[in-house]
Design a protein around this motif. Structure first.
Motif, PDB file in Angstrom:
ATOM      1  N   LYS A  70       2.339   1.945  -6.467  1.00  0.00           N
ATOM      2  CA  LYS A  70       1.750   1.321  -5.287  1.00  0.00           C
ATOM      3  C   LYS A  70       2.391  -0.056  -5.039  1.00  0.00           C
ATOM      4  O   LYS A  70       2.500  -0.889  -5.943  1.00  0.00           O
ATOM      5  CB  LYS A  70       0.237   1.155  -5.458  1.00  0.00           C
ATOM      6  CG  LYS A  70      -0.539   2.438  -5.223  1.00  0.00           C
ATOM      7  CD  LYS A  70      -0.414   2.898  -3.754  1.00  0.00           C
ATOM      8  CE  LYS A  70      -1.240   4.155  -3.498  1.00  0.00           C
ATOM      9  NZ  LYS A  70      -1.154   4.564  -2.075  1.00  0.00           N
TER      10      LYS A  70
ATOM     11  N   GLY B 293       0.798  -1.224   0.000  1.00  0.00           N
ATOM     12  CA  GLY B 293       0.000   0.000   0.000  1.00  0.00           C
ATOM     13  C   GLY B 293       0.824   1.264   0.000  1.00  0.00           C
ATOM     14  O   GLY B 293       0.293   2.345  -0.287  1.00  0.00           O
ATOM     15  N   ASP B 294       2.115   1.159   0.334  1.00  0.00           N
ATOM     16  CA  ASP B 294       2.986   2.340   0.244  1.00  0.00           C
ATOM     17  C   ASP B 294       3.068   2.806  -1.204  1.00  0.00           C
ATOM     18  O   ASP B 294       2.881   2.013  -2.143  1.00  0.00           O
ATOM     19  CB  ASP B 294       4.399   2.020   0.738  1.00  0.00           C
ATOM     20  CG  ASP B 294       4.492   1.910   2.252  1.00  0.00           C
ATOM     21  OD1 ASP B 294       3.498   2.230   2.925  1.00  0.00           O
ATOM     22  OD2 ASP B 294       5.564   1.499   2.749  1.00  0.00           O
TER      23      ASP B 294
ATOM     24  N   GLU C 238      -5.369   1.807  -5.187  1.00  0.00           N
ATOM     25  CA  GLU C 238      -4.488   0.753  -4.668  1.00  0.00           C
ATOM     26  C   GLU C 238      -3.696   0.068  -5.770  1.00  0.00           C
ATOM     27  O   GLU C 238      -2.764  -0.691  -5.487  1.00  0.00           O
ATOM     28  CB  GLU C 238      -5.285  -0.285  -3.877  1.00  0.00           C
ATOM     29  CG  GLU C 238      -6.335  -1.021  -4.669  1.00  0.00           C
ATOM     30  CD  GLU C 238      -7.689  -0.334  -4.597  1.00  0.00           C
ATOM     31  OE1 GLU C 238      -8.708  -1.016  -4.875  1.00  0.00           O
ATOM     32  OE2 GLU C 238      -7.755   0.871  -4.277  1.00  0.00           O
TER      33      GLU C 238
ATOM     34  N   TYR D 205       5.626  -3.924  -7.305  1.00  0.00           N
ATOM     35  CA  TYR D 205       4.771  -2.728  -7.308  1.00  0.00           C
ATOM     36  C   TYR D 205       4.101  -2.518  -8.666  1.00  0.00           C
ATOM     37  O   TYR D 205       4.517  -3.084  -9.686  1.00  0.00           O
ATOM     38  CB  TYR D 205       5.586  -1.493  -6.912  1.00  0.00           C
ATOM     39  CG  TYR D 205       6.624  -1.069  -7.922  1.00  0.00           C
ATOM     40  CD1 TYR D 205       6.338  -0.074  -8.859  1.00  0.00           C
ATOM     41  CD2 TYR D 205       7.893  -1.638  -7.937  1.00  0.00           C
ATOM     42  CE1 TYR D 205       7.282   0.334  -9.786  1.00  0.00           C
ATOM     43  CE2 TYR D 205       8.847  -1.237  -8.859  1.00  0.00           C
ATOM     44  CZ  TYR D 205       8.536  -0.257  -9.786  1.00  0.00           C
ATOM     45  OH  TYR D 205       9.468   0.132 -10.709  1.00  0.00           O
TER      46      TYR D 205
END
Length: 291
Positions: free
Chosen positions: A195, A134-135, A190, A178
């Motif tokens: 992400k 989620g970063d 998301e 990612y």
């Protein structure tokens, strides 16, 4: 004043001491007197003839050229130093990874078996610091590589050089998968650009390297009075900052290594003057793994 790269042959690295005056001999009264000339006899003459016929070979004086060449062992090409599987939390992305030695002090990541059910392209990158699902990534890490878009069949294998990892890549402990969606993507946030979709810990098993360069700090001294600014956990010096009037020969002697080894550890290091002074404030590397 001359400036140049260190020369390792044909020159003295230290200043020569002042000439020592010839010894004198005193009689019992304390006044100097000449040494009496012995009267020749047959036995002394025979000894002289024997010495001239079989001259004694002088013991060679150790020189910088006699120092062994600095060495650092390499890990054989193809050696697997880390391996594992990646699966995103919801099972949307799967693939296998291996980290291997290239045999020349570099490493590569090998990715295989990639599958994804996501509607966005997926990439992978290695980082030193942990990340969380989620970063949002603001920059890519080492060995950044696109794995592909949605596919049910395992994708083709890829080998990616880990440029910038150095001779010991084990600090790259986090493998991040990612989204590499474009900036105009209409996908949910998301799955937006950068992400993090999956985070996998990389457990390295890098074979120990061997070297014949083992610095030991003998302590500050004249012409080698700088500070050791970093050490290993066991106290081995790994970096040194040059002080005023430091000479390269004296700094090498302080750490019990040859000048040749010090230059090997610090490619391109410069000196000046006949005595080969180092430039004040220069940080010298003493760690063979960091050269």
């Amino acid at each position: 004043m001359t400036i140049g790269i260190v020369a390792l042959s044909g020159c003295s690295l230290l200043r020569s001491p002042d000439p020592v005056p010839p010894p004198t001999r005193s009689d019992r009264s304390g006044s100097p007197s000449a040494t009496p000339t012995p009267t020749p006899d047959e036995s002394s003459a025979d000894a002289l003839l024997e010495a001239s016929a079989h001259p004694r070979t002088p013991t060679p004086v150790p020189t910088e050229a006699a120092a062994p060449a600095p060495t650092l062992s390499r890990i054989a090409a193809g050696t697997v130093v880390a391996e594992g599987d990646v699966a995103s939390p919801l099972g949307s992305v799967h693939f296998h990874f291996r980290m291997v030695s290239d045999g020349d002090d570099t490493f590569s990541a090998q990715y295989s078996g990639f599958t994804s059910t996501l509607p966005v392209p997926v990439s992978v990158s290695l980082f030193e610091r942990p990340r969380a699902v989620g970063d949002g990534l603001t920059y890519t890490g080492v060995g950044d590589h696109p794995l592909g878009s949605a596919t049910a069949a395992p994708g083709t294998s890829a080998t990616v050089p880990l440029d910038g990892s150095g001779v010991d890549p084990s600090g790259l402990t986090t493998l991040v998968t990612y989204s590499s969606a474009g900036p105009d993507s209409a996908e949910p946030i998301e799955l937006g650009p950068g992400k993090v979709l999956a985070v996998t810990t990389v457990r390295w098993s890098v074979p120990a390297r061997t070297t014949n360069v083992r610095p030991v700090d003998g302590g500050a001294r004249a012409n080698a009075a700088g500070q050791v600014t970093a050490t290993t956990p066991s106290g081995v010096p790994t970096s040194y900052v040059v002080a005023p009037d430091d000479l390269i020969g004296d700094v090498a002697a302080r750490f019990s290594i040859s000048v040749r080894a010090l230059v090997w550890l610090n490619e391109g290091v410069q000196v000046f003057g006949d005595d080969q002074y180092l430039y004040e404030g220069t940080t010298l590397n003493l760690d063979p793994l960091a050269r």
